[in-house]
Design a protein around this motif. Structure first.
Motif, PDB file in Angstrom:
ATOM      1  N   TYR A 129       0.867  -1.181   0.000  1.00 30.11           N
ATOM      2  CA  TYR A 129       0.000   0.000   0.000  1.00 30.11           C
ATOM      3  C   TYR A 129       0.902   1.228   0.000  1.00 30.11           C
ATOM      4  CZ  TYR A 129      -3.324  -3.623   1.203  1.00 30.11           C
ATOM      5  OH  TYR A 129      -4.070  -4.766   1.168  1.00 30.11           O
ATOM      6  N   PRO A 130       1.210   1.761  -1.201  1.00 35.22           N
ATOM      7  CA  PRO A 130       2.224   2.809  -1.310  1.00 35.22           C
ATOM      8  C   PRO A 130       1.870   4.101  -0.579  1.00 35.22           C
ATOM      9  CG  PRO A 130       1.608   1.964  -3.469  1.00 35.22           C
ATOM     10  CD  PRO A 130       0.649   1.402  -2.497  1.00 35.22           C
ATOM     11  N   LYS A 131       0.601   4.345  -0.332  1.00 38.29           N
ATOM     12  CA  LYS A 131       0.190   5.607   0.279  1.00 38.29           C
ATOM     13  C   LYS A 131       0.036   5.510   1.793  1.00 38.29           C
ATOM     14  CE  LYS A 131      -0.020   7.205  -3.840  1.00 38.29           C
ATOM     15  NZ  LYS A 131       0.981   8.126  -4.382  1.00 38.29           N
ATOM     16  N   GLY A 132       0.697   4.520   2.388  1.00 38.08           N
ATOM     17  CA  GLY A 132       0.661   4.414   3.843  1.00 38.08           C
ATOM     18  C   GLY A 132      -0.709   4.030   4.339  1.00 38.08           C
ATOM     19  N   GLU A 153      -7.265  10.894  -4.289  1.00 40.88           N
ATOM     20  CA  GLU A 153      -6.215  10.752  -3.268  1.00 40.88           C
ATOM     21  C   GLU A 153      -5.997  12.044  -2.486  1.00 40.88           C
ATOM     22  OE1 GLU A 153      -2.330  10.492  -4.850  1.00 40.88           O
ATOM     23  OE2 GLU A 153      -1.398  10.123  -2.916  1.00 40.88           O
ATOM     24  N   TYR A 176      -6.724  12.520   1.457  1.00 35.59           N
ATOM     25  CA  TYR A 176      -5.666  12.912   2.390  1.00 35.59           C
ATOM     26  C   TYR A 176      -6.096  14.137   3.183  1.00 35.59           C
ATOM     27  CZ  TYR A 176      -1.402  14.906   4.198  1.00 35.59           C
ATOM     28  OH  TYR A 176      -0.477  15.459   5.033  1.00 35.59           O
ATOM     29  N   ARG A 230      -6.534  14.394   7.147  1.00 32.14           N
ATOM     30  CA  ARG A 230      -5.704  15.328   7.904  1.00 32.14           C
ATOM     31  C   ARG A 230      -6.550  16.260   8.758  1.00 32.14           C
ATOM     32  NH1 ARG A 230      -2.669  19.633   4.437  1.00 32.14           N
ATOM     33  NH2 ARG A 230      -4.671  20.652   4.723  1.00 32.14           N
ATOM     34  N   ASN A 279       5.682   5.167  -2.642  1.00 35.68           N
ATOM     35  CA  ASN A 279       5.668   5.295  -1.192  1.00 35.68           C
ATOM     36  C   ASN A 279       6.322   6.615  -0.761  1.00 35.68           C
ATOM     37  OD1 ASN A 279       5.021   4.384   1.285  1.00 35.68           O
ATOM     38  ND2 ASN A 279       6.658   2.891   1.448  1.00 35.68           N
ATOM     39  N   SER A 287       6.418   9.283  -2.417  1.00 35.17           N
ATOM     40  CA  SER A 287       5.683  10.468  -2.871  1.00 35.17           C
ATOM     41  C   SER A 287       4.316  10.578  -2.213  1.00 35.17           C
ATOM     42  CB  SER A 287       5.549  10.445  -4.400  1.00 35.17           C
ATOM     43  OG  SER A 287       4.811   9.322  -4.798  1.00 35.17           O
ATOM     44  N   ASN A 288       4.100   9.849  -1.105  1.00 37.20           N
ATOM     45  CA  ASN A 288       2.787   9.985  -0.473  1.00 37.20           C
ATOM     46  C   ASN A 288       2.687  11.309   0.275  1.00 37.20           C
ATOM     47  OD1 ASN A 288       2.781   9.710   2.525  1.00 37.20           O
ATOM     48  ND2 ASN A 288       3.738   7.750   2.093  1.00 37.20           N
ATOM     49  N   PHE A 289       1.482  11.890   0.332  1.00 38.51           N
ATOM     50  CA  PHE A 289       1.272  13.253   0.811  1.00 38.51           C
ATOM     51  C   PHE A 289       1.730  13.455   2.250  1.00 38.51           C
ATOM     52  CE2 PHE A 289      -0.367  14.967  -2.854  1.00 38.51           C
ATOM     53  CZ  PHE A 289      -1.441  14.280  -3.370  1.00 38.51           C
ATOM     54  N   GLU A 290       1.496  12.450   3.075  1.00 34.63           N
ATOM     55  CA  GLU A 290       1.849  12.592   4.488  1.00 34.63           C
ATOM     56  C   GLU A 290       3.355  12.843   4.630  1.00 34.63           C
ATOM     57  OE1 GLU A 290       0.687   9.252   6.818  1.00 34.63           O
ATOM     58  OE2 GLU A 290       1.190  10.221   8.713  1.00 34.63           O
ATOM     59  N   GLU A 315       4.288  16.354   3.192  1.00 37.56           N
ATOM     60  CA  GLU A 315       3.900  17.464   4.070  1.00 37.56           C
ATOM     61  C   GLU A 315       4.834  17.557   5.267  1.00 37.56           C
ATOM     62  OE1 GLU A 315      -0.283  17.783   4.921  1.00 37.56           O
ATOM     63  OE2 GLU A 315       0.092  19.149   6.588  1.00 37.56           O
TER      64      GLU A 315
END
Lengths: 575, 127
Positions: free
Chosen positions: A152-155, A223, A227, A231, B78, B80-83, B86
């Motif tokens: 899951y690349p976006k954490g 996405e 996010y 947040r 991974n 380049s994720n926004f968290e 930021e």
């Protein structure tokens, strides 16, 4: 002399015939093997050097609406051992534990087990596997798995939505579980002749059953918006020391969910180590008493049924007695000076007594009919597992007190997704759409297998009622309890809610602060629900949830390039 | 006549030997050429199998590289994720959220008359 020659001759002839018979026996045996049983031995020979190589079936990927990957599978090898072949078990366990960062004792237990095959670790990092392979340890080998490992690349983004997979890449929860059949690939195999090392002999017999990778899913989720929602929600929960919360953002014209955020959330890779209460997708599975935000639906029912008009006035004193129960206004300092208000003001200033009066006028049958028409008490049909219907007391059991309490959102349990679908119906001219997460299913070679079009469930209210409601809810934000949701240059409509929580049938001193709204009012596009559970200190929806709505709405307008519809006093518009 | 007959007789006496010799050499050369063809053919077969093995190896290398490429792609996504971005922007670069935003509402006639900052147009581009 003659006798002697005769004897020799006889022996020679005897030997000759003996050899002939021997030769004939051998010949017949050869014929038996080569001709009679030829097929049987051919099959035996083939079996000995015919091997099957499995072709892995990689699970399909999950993308957001802009093609950003949210879930991907990678082919990774596993480490296995044959304990009977390992001579120095301590050394092997030490080396493997160092490389794999695993407990040495656990590995030693596996290596010393009474078996010929045991996995040490499944689907390990490729570089680690290569390191182990180069060491050439006796009895230790790599296994090529038939399924991949999920990443899951976006954490932890959209963790509740996406769900998770098991060790064999099978979907267990969320979208992974709901669309498991589409995402799962079909394993293939190659039947070919192999040498003694198990390597396929090139140019030999070959039979291929190709593997099929799983289909990919494109979600309606954005996405960036997801996010942003997560947040802002986390920030508000942290600020007010709340217990949990939800944010849902929906496109009102087609039912597409742009963001669905729950807090607390989790990392999908740590699914099995996460407390169970955090795994629940509370936006679809937790019903709650919505409080004042439910007044929106009472007002819609009242106007659409024709039993109430915008010019009617209703009793709005400090309290009203209904069926032996005293109904009070909220303790927020807002009171009706005249003791009578029209529907717009009742909603704008959220008078419980006023809504009770309206409910008594329209009657329980009408109100119940509209509650069901808005989709409450039923599944919305969202494509996620674990959705609950909420809870509505059956009409035949409704007393006057139920009618009164339901008018301001107590005594009824609804889910956040039902609320967002219902407010979208009010915003878009009365059409109730099925909320959905998946936009399309795409095959591995890029062809669209299935596209999910907007699914209209029913026309709930008329277009005229929808316009009237938009005006009323605009007033809530302009001069009522929802001022903190105002966005300079834009018209916003919404309703605040501060509902007392019910714990096992008893109302406790905990509240749910919420804001439900849509924007821009002149050309509605999006609806947002913000729900914060058990905020400490300040409990009002207008203070806790409305600012979260504003933050998300502002960014959403900017993200989609929607220009302001109102003149801004100066060119430097403030955020 | 007798001389001719004697000569012929001499020739007849000597030709069986030659015949045998010719036949033997024919057989031998036939066997030799068969052997030569077999050797060449087997050599080519061996080369072919060798090339096929090499092609298998190259395919394995290609698969390995593809696998590594996929792993790198996931790593890149991974990172380049926004968290993470930021956090880096706020902590390492000291960046802050914008307080003010400039809203420019431009009609097409104004666009033709003057240069417009790219960022303003970008903000209003519909996705």
């Amino acid at each position: 002399m003659r006798n002697f020659n005769y004897k020799i001759r006889k022996r020679i002839i005897f030997l000759f015939y003996f050899c002939v018979i021997l030769f004939l026996l051998l010949f017949f045996r050869l014929m038996e093997i080569q001709a009679v049983h030829a097929y049987k031995f051919k099959i035996l020979a083939l079996k000995q050097h015919l091997g099957t190589i499995e072709l892995p079936a990689i699970r399909g990927n999950i993308f957001d609406c802009h093609g950003e990957p949210l879930a991907k599978s990678l082919e990774l090898p596993s480490i296995a051992v044959n304990p009977k072949e390992i001579k120095d078990t301590l050394k092997a366990a030490k080396i493997l534990s160092l490389i794999l960062s695993e407990n040495e004792k656990n590995i030693l237990n596996k290596i010393t087990s009474q078996t010929t095959f045991v996995f040490i670790k499944r689907k390990v990092d490729y570089n680690l596997a290569k390191q182990i392979e180069r060491l050439n340890l006796e009895g230790v080998f790599l296994i090529k798995e038939s399924t991949g490992k999920r990443f899951y690349p976006k954490g932890n983004l959209a963790s509740h939505l996406i769900g998770c997979t098991g060790i064999d890449d099978q979907g267990l929860d969320g979208i992974e579980g709901y669309y498991d059949q589409s995402l799962r690939g079909t394993q293939g195999k190659v039947e070919t002749e192999i040498d003694n090392l198990g390597i396929a002999i090139p140019g030999s017999f070959l039979k291929i059953s190709p593997s099929l990778a799983g289909n990919n899913l494109v979600l309606t989720i954005d996405e960036e918006i997801q996010y942003l929602a997560e947040r802002e929600l986390k920030s508000a929960i942290s600020l007010y020391h709340a217990k949990r919360g939800n944010v849902i953002v929906m496109d009102i014209n087609n039912g597409e969910i742009l963001a669905l955020a729950n807090y607390p959330n989790f990392y999908n890779e740590n699914y099995f180590f996460t407390p169970k209460e955090n795994l629940r997708n509370s936006a679809i599975s937790d019903a709650f008493e919505p409080g004042s935000i439910f007044k929106v639906f009472l007002a819609s029912a009242a106007l659409d049924s024709g039993k109430v008009s915008l010019d009617d006035f209703f009793y709005c004193g400090n309290s009203i007695n209904v069926g032996g129960w005293n109904i009070h206004n909220a303790n927020d300092g807002l009171t009706s000076a005249a003791g009578k208000e029209n529907l717009a003001n009742i909603i704008t200033y959220s008078f419980n007594v006023g809504t009770t009066s309206v409910a008594l006028k329209i009657g329980k049958e009408t109100f119940y009919k509209y509650i069901k028409a808005f989709g409450f008490g039923d599944h919305t049909g969202i494509d996620l597992p674990g959705e609950t219907t909420g809870s509505i007391i059956p009409l035949e059991e409704w007393a006057l007190s139920n009618l009164a309490t339901c008018s301001f959102g107590q005594g009824i349990a609804v889910t956040p997704v039902q609320l967002i679908a219902a407010i979208s119906a009010i915003a878009n001219g009365g059409k109730l759409y099925r909320p959905h997460i998946v936009k399309a299913i795409i095959s591995p070679n890029g062809e669209t297998v299935k596209e999910f079009k907007p699914q209209l469930i029913r026309q709930v209210i008329s277009f005229k009622t929808s316009l009237e409601m938009a005006e009323i809810l605009k007033q809530v934000v302009e001069k009522g309890t929802g001022k903190k949701a105002q966005i300079p240059g834009y018209l916003v409509a919404g309703k605040t809610g501060t509902a007392q929580k019910c714990d096992r049938g008893v109302y406790v001193n905990n509240y749910i602060a919420s804001f439900l709204g849509f924007f821009p009012v002149d050309e509605p596009r999006f609806a947002i629900l913000v729900k914060i559970e058990e905020p400490q200190g300040i409990i009002w929806g207008g203070y806790v949830a409305a600012p979260v709505f504003k933050s998300i709405a502002q960014e959403l307008l900017w993200h989609y390039g929607i220009p302001p519809s109102l003149p801004i006093n100066n060119l430097r518009g403030k955020s | 006549m007798l001389t001719i007959f004697n000569e012929r007789a001499k020739k007849v006496k000597s030709s069986p030997l030659k015949l045998v010799f010719n036949r033997i050499s024919l057989v031998l050369s036939f066997i030799f050429s068969i052997n030569l063809i077999s050797i060449v053919y087997l050599n080519q077969c061996a080369k072919l199998v060798n090339y096929q093995y090499k092609s298998c190896q190259l395919r394995e290398i290609k698969d390995t590289l593809e696998r590594q490429n996929n792993i790198l792609q996931v790593k890149e996504e991974n990172l380049s994720n926004f968290e993470r971005i930021e956090k880096l922007a706020k902590v390492k670069l000291g960046m802050v959220m914008p307080v003010n935003r400039i809203v420019l509402n431009l009609s097409s006639s104004v666009l033709q008359a003057s240069r417009v900052p790219y960022f303003a147009l970008d903000k209003f581009s519909k996705r």
